[in-house]
Design an enzyme around this catalytic site. Structure first.
Site: not given
Ligand code: UFG
Length: 324
Positions: A139, A115
């Protein structure tokens, strides 16, 4: 056979559909916590959790797996700040177990979902793959940690990889068979559409005082079918070249929250009520990808990622979803 871990989730299901349509043998592994059973409709399906090593070994022992595409992860930035253990146990430990099972069974090709959240606050735009990685939430860290593990396993054990860093995945299968379906939904485009369907009262705009032309955050929205195509090209790249690489996946174009809302209004022709709110913690002002590397090495060009196609496909899907 290609194993798609998390194949019943949003991006995974689009990849599975495309692989299946290409005639590939595919098996979905999912614990169905966030994935949807009805999305696991192409190829084989094996239910299980990455933290259940026994099931994982069974999966590899009973199927002739040659390569792995790994999506399974929790992906709510906010939740990761509130409950980091959930993210490290699932995203990091689960991935370590998967990699161990792969190596034990001599499976040496992986495409890994990463990501743009691994970059943190960008120091320049558009972001290239060599931009410093300094996540600002657990995350992002959980994804960066596994990136590092994969690179180390490449050097030590010959694991071949493609690490794909997505920008803002959006849109849905243009045939309306799968699409974005998160519970709870936190992403901008589906929320706008839920307001249009009168399932929600209003869209909150998180911050109007950013250093951007209209004061709202700018993101690089990439159609999920283009992401799916990139995974297949990345898998073929690993096989064809025996090279391991990291790729950004975005369009190189940024749209502000206001622009997304106004584009949705012009497509849907329904009122979309907005409320200006405080900034959401952890949101960088601008995230835009430089994806030249994927364009050049993978010969990947987004086909569906103009904003109107993204929103139109998402709108079609959201209406189907609202009837479920
Ligand atoms: N936004 C709003 N209102 C909303 C929802 C979002 O104004 O109700 C804004 C956000 O502040 C952001 C933009 O719309 O500026 C896009 O937000 P999304 O929640 O749709 O997506 P994110 O950019 O937060 O998240 C995506 C991925 C994450 C990834 C992150 C990296 O979904 O997995 O990019 O920054 F970690």
């Amino acid at each position: 056979m290609i194993l798609v871990v998390g194949g019943a989730g949003y991006i995974g299901s689009h990849v599975v559909k495309q692989l299946y349509k290409n005639g590939q043998d595919v098996i979905v592994f999912d614990n169905f916590k966030n994935g949807h059973r009805e999305f696991a409709k192409w190829g084989k399906c094996f239910e299980g959790d990455l933290n259940d090593i026994h099931t994982l070994n069974q999966l590899f022992e009973t199927n002739q797996i040659n390569s792995v595409i790994h999506f399974a992860a929790y992906a709510y930035v906010n939740e990761s700040v509130m409950d980091p253990q959930k993210y490290y146990l699932n995203n990091v430990m689960g991935s370590l177990n998967l990699l161990k099972a792969m190596l034990t069974h001599n499976v040496k090709e992986i495409v890994f979902s990463s990501t743009c959240a691994t970059y943190g606050n960008p120091t320049y735009i558009p972001i290239t793959e060599c931009h410093i990685q300094k996540p600002i939430n657990p995350y992002g860290w959980s994804k960066l940690m596994i990136e590092q593990v994969i690179k180390d396993y490449h050097h030590a054990y010959g694991l071949q990889y493609a690490i794909l860093r997505y920008f803002n995945a959006a849109g849905a299968d243009i045939e309306g068979e799968v699409g974005e379906w998160h519970e709870p939904e936190t992403h901008l485009i589906p929320i706008i559409l839920q307001v249009a369907l009168e399932e929600k009262d209003s869209v909150q705009i998180f911050g109007t005082d950013y250093e951007t032309p209209d004061g709202t955050c700018i993101r690089d929205y990439i159609h999920v079918m283009d992401l799916a195509d990139a995974h297949i090209k990345a898998m073929n790249y690993i096989k064809g070249t025996q090279q391991s690489e990291v790729f950004n996946l975005g369009t190189g174009n940024g749209f502000s929250v206001n622009e997304v809302i106004n584009t949705a209004r012009s497509i849907i022709e329904k009122p979309i009520r907005v409320v200006e709110s405080q900034r959401r913690p952890g949101d960088p002002a601008i995230l835009i990808a430089n994806s030249n590397k994927a364009n050049n090495l993978l010969k990947w060009e987004p086909q569906y990622s103009d904003l109107r196609t993204i929103i139109s496909s998402a709108w079609k899907w959201q209406q189907i979803l609202s009837m479920k």
